[in-house]
Design an enzyme around this catalytic site. Structure first.
Site, short mmCIF file in Angstrom:
data_model
loop_
_atom_site.label_atom_id
_atom_site.label_comp_id
_atom_site.label_asym_id
_atom_site.label_seq_id
_atom_site.Cartn_x
_atom_site.Cartn_y
_atom_site.Cartn_z
N GLY A 9 0.81 -1.21 0.00
CA GLY A 9 0.00 0.00 0.00
C GLY A 9 0.85 1.26 0.00
O GLY A 9 0.51 2.25 -0.65
N LYS A 127 -10.95 -10.21 8.74
CA LYS A 127 -10.11 -9.15 8.17
C LYS A 127 -10.82 -7.79 8.34
O LYS A 127 -11.87 -7.56 7.76
CB LYS A 127 -9.89 -9.46 6.69
P1 ADP Z 1 2.39 -3.14 2.81
O1 ADP Z 1 1.42 -2.02 2.85
O2 ADP Z 1 3.64 -2.82 2.08
O3 ADP Z 1 1.79 -4.46 2.42
P2 ADP Z 1 2.34 -3.58 5.70
O4 ADP Z 1 2.13 -2.28 6.37
O5 ADP Z 1 1.21 -4.52 5.61
O6 ADP Z 1 2.95 -3.29 4.28
O7 ADP Z 1 3.60 -4.36 6.33
C1 ADP Z 1 4.84 -3.70 6.48
C2 ADP Z 1 4.99 -3.27 7.93
O8 ADP Z 1 5.10 -4.42 8.77
C3 ADP Z 1 6.20 -2.47 8.27
O9 ADP Z 1 6.03 -1.10 8.00
C4 ADP Z 1 6.38 -2.75 9.78
O10 ADP Z 1 5.86 -1.68 10.52
C5 ADP Z 1 5.51 -3.97 10.05
N1 ADP Z 1 6.15 -5.07 10.74
C6 ADP Z 1 5.54 -5.85 11.66
N2 ADP Z 1 6.35 -6.79 12.12
C7 ADP Z 1 7.54 -6.64 11.48
C8 ADP Z 1 8.80 -7.32 11.53
N3 ADP Z 1 8.99 -8.37 12.33
N4 ADP Z 1 9.79 -6.90 10.71
C9 ADP Z 1 9.60 -5.84 9.90
N5 ADP Z 1 8.44 -5.15 9.80
C10 ADP Z 1 7.41 -5.53 10.59
MG MG Z 2 1.26 -0.68 4.93
#
Ligand code: ADP
Ligand code: MG
Length: 311
Positions: A9, A127
């Protein structure tokens, strides 16, 4: 080499999460510049993307306009965001390719993902999607058959099924386009969830497929060599957010699965990325990488990010 790139996202919105059209166009330009840099002669790229903020905005419009125009179901929201983001990504990608003298074309496909009608997610939706609402407003939507949960101080939130993607129905079209030299945008938002009825007919369902799990399945189906999960952190991290945090470099599926079982990766964010990366490699992919946009190129070479390998 064939690469499946899944953009999170954050690659499709402003760093602060805003999703005005100009924010999305600007974010797409940054992401597609990174993709265009990959397009050497022997590299084929399929792009997939998240759509959480965009679907969230459509749901707000649905709610606010329900008395005037009929609300559209969640699968329609998915289809609409695939088309809009596909359009934005194609414009950005073709500009970035032209600037680099890359002679390729872009294509975007509305893509359906088959799920099981009896997936456990449909009996127990889990979800969370859309915005928080006060109890009175949520109650109206519950009467319309939606499932909403009390999330405490922030208010109530809608929850929907997040079923397992079984088959990317339009993968054959992705394959043909890639082989014809197109850079293809496909399966946005994890794919539009559809079920097959007993008479064989396909029907969209109100659900949200995890974008990273959809990406892993598409990657295997089109025989990608590498799955790159592009997000806003350079690595998956052990003991994330603590003073003992440790970024993971190259790691075997077995080790990574063990870390996941120990609870290192949050279920709504890094968890599904780790699961997707593991699945891809377990099912025969060469390697999978979790990293940010700045490291995609090195990641494909296995030299940056969290690189998941079989042995
Ligand atoms: P995207 O929108 O790219 O799919 P998400 O926000 O769903 O990303 O996932 C990425 C986020 O996951 C990172 O910004 C971080 O804050 C979080 N996160 C949670 N656990 C971890 C971890 N163990 N290592 C790295 N990031 C993590
Ligand atoms: Mg995100």
């Amino acid at each position: 080499m064939r690469v499946l790139l899944a953009l999170g996202g954050n690659a499709m919105t402003n760093a602060d999460g805003r999703a005005r059209p100009e924010d999305q166009i600007a974010a797409a330009q940054v992401a597609m510049a990174a993709v265009a840099d990959l397009l050497h002669e022997d590299v084929e790229v399929v792009i997939t993307h998240g759509n959480g903020p965009q679907v969230g905005n459509l749901l707000v419009k649905n709610e606010l306009a329900a008395a005037v125009v009929p609300p559209v179901p969640l699968d329609w929201c998915g289809a609409q965001t695939q088309a809009t983001l596909g359009f934005v990504l194609m414009n950005a990608l073709e500009t970035a390719m032209a600037e680099r003298g890359v002679d390729r074309r872009a294509a975007a496909l509305v893509t359906r993902a088959l799920v099981d009608a009896d997936d456990a997610g449909f009996t127990r939706p889990s979800k969370p999607i859309g915005r928080f609402l006060p109890a009175e407003e949520a109650a109206v939507l519950v009467e319309h058959g939606e499932t909403w949960e009390d999330r405490g101080e922030k208010g109530w939130r809608r929850v929907v099924a997040s079923p397992e993607p079984r088959e990317i129905l339009d993968a054959p079209a992705v394959q043909v386009l890639v082989e014809a030299g197109f850079v293809v945008v496909a399966n946005g938002g994890g794919g539009i969830p559809v079920v097959r009825d007993a008479d064989g007919r396909l029907r969209g369902v109100e659900a949200v497929i995890d974008k990273d799990l959809g990406a892993a399945l598409l990657a295997r189906t089109v025989a990608a060599d590498v799955l790159v999960i592009g997000t806003d952190v350079p690595n998956a991290v052990l003991r994330y957010g603590t003073p003992a945090a440790e970024a993971l470099g190259t790691v075997t599926v077995e080790r990574l699965r063990a870390y996941a079982a120990e609870g290192h990766f949050a279920s709504g964010s890094m968890g599904p990325k780790v699961d997707a990366a593991c699945r891809f490699v377990e099912q025969g992919g060469t390697h999978a990488v979790i990293t940010d946009l700045d490291h995609i190129s090195d990641a494909i070479a296995g030299e940056a990010g969290t690189v998941v390998v079989a042995q």
